[in-house]
Write an enzyme that holds these catalytic residues in place. Structure first.
Site, mmCIF file in Angstrom:
data_model
loop_
_atom_site.group_PDB
_atom_site.id
_atom_site.type_symbol
_atom_site.label_atom_id
_atom_site.label_comp_id
_atom_site.label_asym_id
_atom_site.label_seq_id
_atom_site.Cartn_x
_atom_site.Cartn_y
_atom_site.Cartn_z
ATOM 1 C CG HIS A 28 22.146 -20.521 43.956
ATOM 2 N ND1 HIS A 28 23.226 -20.032 44.696
ATOM 3 C CD2 HIS A 28 22.943 -21.031 42.832
ATOM 4 C CE1 HIS A 28 24.298 -20.155 44.020
ATOM 5 N NE2 HIS A 28 24.378 -20.755 42.865
ATOM 6 C CB THR A 63 24.488 -7.331 44.478
ATOM 7 O OG1 THR A 63 23.717 -8.119 44.845
ATOM 8 C CG2 THR A 63 24.306 -6.748 43.326
ATOM 9 C CD1 TRP A 90 26.730 -20.106 33.912
ATOM 10 C CD2 TRP A 90 28.643 -19.533 35.381
ATOM 11 N NE1 TRP A 90 26.880 -21.037 34.931
ATOM 12 C CE2 TRP A 90 28.070 -20.840 35.842
ATOM 13 C CE3 TRP A 90 29.668 -18.999 35.989
ATOM 14 C CZ2 TRP A 90 28.635 -21.392 37.229
ATOM 15 C CZ3 TRP A 90 30.159 -19.514 37.139
ATOM 16 C CH2 TRP A 90 29.498 -20.776 37.820
ATOM 17 C CD GLU A 148 27.657 -21.189 41.188
ATOM 18 O OE1 GLU A 148 28.748 -20.894 41.066
ATOM 19 O OE2 GLU A 148 26.775 -20.635 41.960
ATOM 20 C CG ASP A 160 21.302 -16.631 44.748
ATOM 21 O OD1 ASP A 160 21.639 -17.826 45.484
ATOM 22 O OD2 ASP A 160 21.833 -16.581 43.888
HETATM 23 C C1 ACM Z 1 26.688 -17.960 38.092
HETATM 24 O O1 ACM Z 1 27.631 -17.295 37.905
HETATM 25 N N1 ACM Z 1 26.525 -19.110 38.962
HETATM 26 C C2 ACM Z 1 25.662 -18.200 36.912
#
Ligand code: ACM
Length: 762
Positions: free
Chosen positions: A268, A474, A398, A332, A198
């Protein structure tokens, strides 16, 4: 089998089971609940003399038997021998036999003459062994244990019963990951989606590109935590070596857990771009920003050399992870950099891509081709639907269930993982004792009640739902213990939803099994959140300086027993029925019991009239709920840190019903946190009130839009990274008022926060 013939058929509902079989030493408390469970008279005595038998030459069965023996040794102190062959005549042994159901299915029969687990495949034998282990760990304790006589036929509802662990925001130790895998396996969860990449860090050693970890795995934490005692930058992070990964993959596989790695793209991606800036759209990626949370603008570019890089990385990934699926993220990816880059725009034109969604689709499909060339399948977050899905791709839904529905309609498989229910960074109750996380409450019951058969889908479409998954992001789980606490026991609820038949929806019966679950998690050495089960206190003023104490647990399960005076509350103690009136210095101890068994810890309260004068930031009412966090202070860097309850979009707290008839002295313990959130233009919407003094003030208003009646200068408290205290007088006003508390400041960085406030009448 004689045992089978003598069985008393009982419905799967364990509530019914309890009533029907009063003779059992311990009622059966298995989670996830098996498909079919019947109980019989009698029991099996498991002791160190019990032996586990496997057929000669059955290497897989021997492996499972050894695992079971190891687990019983570790968790019950029983040292069982594993033997090839059959039990002697009259010997009550544990037999792992072949035959019967395929896949992850198994049967288990236990009784005075022994225990037999039957399965065609290794996975089934393993789950039979886990059920046996659960029968042996229904109660805390070590040494011999009596197992009830049962006959079980069991098979999973879904093939993907998953947990995602984000190791990019905070890295976990390999030991913790092993412990979580143990606890997953014990509850028949079979997929660990490992978020390895990430913006904040690249966590996987890639031999061909060493800077991914040499550079990309390390950041300087934001705020005070980013400097050591001598003011030097702290290097924070780490990564997993390929040897560690190989070991962990094998460890998981032995427990029927497949690790699905996630390599995020095209967004990301700040961490890899900091390591190799040529992968990005713009030169000079901001390395320091890796200590921010949120949605970053940094994307991979569309150069052939970037795809070669990704193919090389994925080759090493596929060498390490034998999973059918490889997760490529896809979520995103804000397209601002692609939109602004003439080079990207020219490449898109040459490729015939009409917009950035198509460019993302092209990106993911190109990577997907590389995966399929090696016989693997691509899975990604639901944004991979935008601009067109790659052939064979599976969608992890999601942003609600729309992605799942769209995927299924297009004939693609899907995994359900909708925000907010499947997001384990949401806190588990409104208690101030919960660990840091997001302010929204997603309780154990919320997870239990999740229905993975969405009404929006037809029966045919539902066949594409291959399972469900919860995600442990996290950002706010800095320690491994906090991760475990956010994951359990909610993953136990998810395990039942993923394994047990759709008809298993009895929340009360699930509660009955929770004491056994806590005993098991204790035996496995995994932390879990007991707070929502424990009595919480609400104090109010009683007559004659006394204090009225109301007790309630947020899940409202079982009954609360209490004792006043210091003794331990037991089932023989008074049962809480209505608020208690206690005198100053009384000591109250309270605990929740379910079916006569304690659940959670004893809660202690020392009553003091002054307690009514103080409220923590968690007890104050929030002025709004735009982006509420339980946010850990960044200081002090060692030892305990405060956890603020704060809406970072509007840091503001309300003391309801303050009696100002005589005026008061307000004392506030305050802290400050760096504003390390990437929220784009939203940042400009955070209200800023102009300070009157150089360091700013804590303003006290009568209602948030009302008159300002006091302003307490922060003074040197504004420069103190850890907590400090300020105080000032509040003028008298008739009657009771809601006091609104907020800070003045020139900037959102740092953001000041209230830890606790005391309001003492003059
Ligand atoms: C996510 O919560 N961006 C997959």
């Amino acid at each position: 089998m004689t045992l089978a013939r003598s069985l008393i058929a009982v419905l799967v509902s364990a509530g019914a089971l309890l009533a029907a079989v009063p003779a059992l030493a311990a009622p059966v408390a298995l989670t996830p609940l098996p498909v079919k469970l019947t109980t019989a008279e009698g029991s099996f005595s498991l002791s160190a003399r019990s032996r586990i038998f496997v057929a000669r030459g059955d290497v897989e069965a021997r492996g499972v038997a050894t695992q079971l023996a190891d687990l019983l040794r570790r968790t019950r102190g029983l040292n069982l021998a594993v033997v090839e062959g059959a039990p002697r005549a009259g010997e009550a042994g544990i037999v792992l036999a072949r035959g019967g159901p395929a896949g992850e299915a198994y049967t288990l029969q236990s009784g005075p003459s022994g225990v037999t687990i039957t399965a065609a495949r290794r996975a089934g034998l393993f789950y039979g062994a886990m059920t046996l282990w659960q029968l042996a760990t229904q109660e805390a304790g070590r040494g011999p244990v009596t197992l009830p006589a049962v006959a079980i036929e069991d098979a999973p509802r879904f093939g993907w019963r998953g947990l995602m662990i984000d190791s990019a925001r905070h890295l976990q130790s390999v030991e913790t990951l092993r412990a979580i895998i143990d606890a997953m396996a014990a509850h028949k969860l079979n997929t660990l989606h490992w978020h390895l990449v990430d913006d904040q860090g690249w966590r996987l050693e890639i031999k061909k590109y060493p800077k991914l970890t040499e550079v990309g795995a390390w950041r300087v934490p934001a705020g005070a935590a980013g400097r050591d005692a001598r003011g030097r930058p702290v290097r924070y992070g780490g990564y997993y070596t390929q040897d560690q990964v190989r070991d962990l993959v094998a460890y998981a596989a032995a427990r029927n857990v497949t690790i699905v790695p996630e390599i995020e793209m095209p967004g990301h991606a700040l961490a890899p771009i900091v390591g190799y800036p040529a992968l990005g759209v713009n030169p000079n990626p901001p390395a320091m920003d890796r200590n921010n949370w949120g949605i970053f603008p940094w994307l991979y570019n569309l150069d052939d050399s970037t795809f070669s890089f990704l193919n090389d990385v994925l080759d090493e990934v596929m060498d390490l992870f034998p999973s059918d699926y490889i997760h490529v993220g896809g979520d995103e990816a804000v397209k601002d950099q692609w939109k602004a880059s003439p080079k990207i725009q020219a490449q898109m034109k040459a490729l015939g891509l009409k917009d950035e969604h198509e460019a993302q689709s092209y990106f993911i499909q190109r990577v997907g081709k590389h995966l399929s060339a090696r016989g693997r399948r691509l899975i990604g977050w639901d944004e991979i639907l935008e601009g067109g899905l790659a052939p064979n791709a599976t969608v992890m839904s999601w942003r609600g269930l729309e992605g799942a529905v769209a995927a299924a309609r297009q004939g693609h498989d899907t995994v359900l993982s909708p925000w907010p229910l499947m997001y384990l960074d949401n806190r588990q109750s409104a208690s101030p004792d919960e660990p840091p996380g997001r302010g929204r409450v997603v309780s154990l019951k919320d997870v239990y009640d999740f229905d993975p058969a969405p009404a929006e889908m037809t029966v045919e479409e539902r066949k594409h739902v291959i399972g469900l998954q919860a995600n442990a992001w996290t950002e706010h789980m800095r320690t491994d213990r906090r991760l475990e606490t956010m994951v359990f026991p909610r993953m136990v609820a998810l395990a039942e939803r993923g394994w047990s038949p759709a008809t298993t929806t009895d929340w009360a019966d699930f509660n009955r099994r929770m004491p056994a679950e806590f005993a098991r998690l204790d035996a496995l050495g995994v932390a879990y959140d007991a707070v929502p089960f424990e009595p919480q206190t609400t104090l109010s003023a009683g007559a004659d300086g006394k204090v009225t104490v109301a007790l309630a647990s947020s899940l409202a399960i079982g009954e609360i027993r209490y004792a006043v005076g210091g003794s331990e509350p037991t089932m023989a103690s008074s049962r809480y029925q209505q608020p208690l009136v206690l005198a100053a210095n009384d000591k109250l101890r309270a605990r929740t019991f379910v079916d006569g068994r304690p659940l959670g810890r004893i809660r202690d309260l020392s009553v003091h009239p002054d307690s009514l004068l103080t409220r923590t930031g968690h007890q104050l009412k929030a002025c709004s709920d735009k982006l509420t966090l339980l946010l850990e202070d960044d200081a002090p860097t060692t030892g305990d840190r405060a956890v603020f309850h704060i809406d970072i979009m509007n840091p503001c707290w309300i003391w309801e019903g303050a009696d100002l008839s005589k005026g008061a002295v307000l004392t506030a313990r305050i802290g400050q946190v760096p504003f390390n959130f990437q929220i784009g233009a939203e940042r400009d919407r955070i209200p800023l009130r102009a300070p009157a003094t150089p360091e700013g003030e804590l303003e006290v208003r009568l209602g948030c839009e009302g008159e300002r009646i006091a302003a307490l200068p922060l003074g040197k408290a504004a420069r103190e990274p850890a907590l400090s205290t300020i105080a000032g007088k509040i003028p008298a006003r008739d009657g009771r008022h809601d006091l609104c508390l907020m800070f003045t400041s020139k900037s959102v960085d740092p953001t000041f926060a209230i830890d606790r406030v005391t309001l003492k009448p003059n």
